[in-house]
Scaffold this motif. Structure first.
Motif, PDB file in Angstrom:
ATOM      1  N   GLN A 175      16.554  -7.546 -13.062  1.00  0.00           N
ATOM      2  CA  GLN A 175      16.651  -7.260 -11.637  1.00  0.00           C
ATOM      3  C   GLN A 175      15.975  -5.940 -11.254  1.00  0.00           C
ATOM      4  O   GLN A 175      15.737  -5.677 -10.079  1.00  0.00           O
ATOM      5  CB  GLN A 175      18.125  -7.211 -11.211  1.00  0.00           C
ATOM      6  N   ILE A 176      15.659  -5.118 -12.233  1.00  0.00           N
ATOM      7  CA  ILE A 176      14.999  -3.832 -11.960  1.00  0.00           C
ATOM      8  C   ILE A 176      13.521  -4.089 -11.680  1.00  0.00           C
ATOM      9  O   ILE A 176      12.839  -4.755 -12.447  1.00  0.00           O
ATOM     10  CB  ILE A 176      15.149  -2.870 -13.159  1.00  0.00           C
ATOM     11  N   ARG A 177      13.041  -3.549 -10.590  1.00  0.00           N
ATOM     12  CA  ARG A 177      11.653  -3.734 -10.185  1.00  0.00           C
ATOM     13  C   ARG A 177      10.941  -2.389 -10.056  1.00  0.00           C
ATOM     14  O   ARG A 177      11.570  -1.354  -9.852  1.00  0.00           O
ATOM     15  CB  ARG A 177      11.587  -4.440  -8.819  1.00  0.00           C
ATOM     16  N   HIS A 178       9.638  -2.451 -10.150  1.00  0.00           N
ATOM     17  CA  HIS A 178       8.792  -1.280  -9.938  1.00  0.00           C
ATOM     18  C   HIS A 178       9.040  -0.768  -8.519  1.00  0.00           C
ATOM     19  O   HIS A 178       8.999  -1.533  -7.558  1.00  0.00           O
ATOM     20  CB  HIS A 178       7.323  -1.677 -10.125  1.00  0.00           C
ATOM     21  N   LYS A 210      11.195   7.031  -8.313  1.00  0.00           N
ATOM     22  CA  LYS A 210      11.111   5.569  -8.261  1.00  0.00           C
ATOM     23  C   LYS A 210      10.595   5.049  -9.597  1.00  0.00           C
ATOM     24  O   LYS A 210       9.811   5.703 -10.272  1.00  0.00           O
ATOM     25  CB  LYS A 210      10.200   5.135  -7.119  1.00  0.00           C
ATOM     26  N   VAL A 211      11.036   3.839  -9.967  1.00  0.00           N
ATOM     27  CA  VAL A 211      10.674   3.251 -11.258  1.00  0.00           C
ATOM     28  C   VAL A 211       9.166   3.109 -11.350  1.00  0.00           C
ATOM     29  O   VAL A 211       8.522   2.496 -10.496  1.00  0.00           O
ATOM     30  CB  VAL A 211      11.357   1.882 -11.456  1.00  0.00           C
ATOM     31  N   GLU A 212       8.609   3.708 -12.407  1.00  0.00           N
ATOM     32  CA  GLU A 212       7.172   3.629 -12.650  1.00  0.00           C
ATOM     33  C   GLU A 212       6.870   2.635 -13.767  1.00  0.00           C
ATOM     34  O   GLU A 212       5.948   1.852 -13.669  1.00  0.00           O
ATOM     35  CB  GLU A 212       6.641   5.017 -13.005  1.00  0.00           C
ATOM     36  N   SER A 213       7.683   2.707 -14.851  1.00  0.00           N
ATOM     37  CA  SER A 213       7.466   1.779 -15.962  1.00  0.00           C
ATOM     38  C   SER A 213       8.763   1.578 -16.736  1.00  0.00           C
ATOM     39  O   SER A 213       9.667   2.407 -16.693  1.00  0.00           O
ATOM     40  CB  SER A 213       6.374   2.303 -16.904  1.00  0.00           C
ATOM     41  N   MET A 214       8.828   0.443 -17.423  1.00  0.00           N
ATOM     42  CA  MET A 214       9.962   0.114 -18.290  1.00  0.00           C
ATOM     43  C   MET A 214       9.408  -0.360 -19.624  1.00  0.00           C
ATOM     44  O   MET A 214       8.378  -1.044 -19.666  1.00  0.00           O
ATOM     45  CB  MET A 214      10.813  -1.004 -17.670  1.00  0.00           C
ATOM     46  N   ARG A 215      10.084   0.021 -20.702  1.00  0.00           N
ATOM     47  CA  ARG A 215       9.638  -0.391 -22.030  1.00  0.00           C
ATOM     48  C   ARG A 215      10.856  -0.751 -22.864  1.00  0.00           C
ATOM     49  O   ARG A 215      11.858  -0.040 -22.857  1.00  0.00           O
ATOM     50  CB  ARG A 215       8.851   0.728 -22.679  1.00  0.00           C
TER      51      ARG A 215
END
Length: 153
Positions: free
Chosen positions: A40-43, A100-105
């Protein structure tokens, strides 16, 4: 002592030792949200939206407050033997300067590397105190009463 007694003691000892060594414990540690919540987490989501969706992070990188880490691991322990990590799951979320979310790994144990701890000593550069400085260096340095500077009055 008869052969029967010696045999009984050996069998009983083996039974006792095998009973002790079969103690298996698997402990789970960490704070890894479910895959449904992570998806559910978005950029572009804000830090507050991330907390509302998957909760607070396990750790925040101390040098970069914009990198959050969620992690969990499973460790297997068998009796007196050395613990073994069975599974590891790490999620890092990086935020930009606006929060704000930039990237997820996502990383697992397969992505990790074994790092051996070095026993080498690091040479420190600086003053090496001599005998007299070690034993008499603190004499006169302790003052139980605060020193009042007349210039500050």
């Amino acid at each position: 002592m008869s052969i029967n007694k010696i045999g009984f003691i050996c069998v009983f000892s083996l039974f006792f030792i095998s009973a002790c060594s079969s103690d298996l414990f698997i402990s789970h540690t960490g704070n890894m949200p479910s895959n449904e919540r992570i998806s559910q987490i978005r950029h572009g989501h804000t830090k507050q939206q991330v907390i509302n969706t998957i909760g607070a992070p396990s750790s925040v990188v101390s040098l970069d407050k914009n990198t959050w880490i969620y992690m969990s691991s499973s460790i297997k322990r068998v009796a007196f033997m050395e613990p073994e990590e069975v599974d590891r799951d790490v999620l890092t979320i990086e935020f930009d300067k606006e929060g704000k979310v930039e990237s997820m790994r996502r990383l697992t144990k397969k992505n990790g590397k074994e790092i051996s701890v070095s026993t080498d000593a690091t040479q420190s550069l600086g003053n090496t105190p001599g005998f007299f400085e070690k034993f008499f260096g603190g004499v006169g340095g302790y003052s139980p009463f605060p020193v009042i500077n007349p210039k500050n009055l």
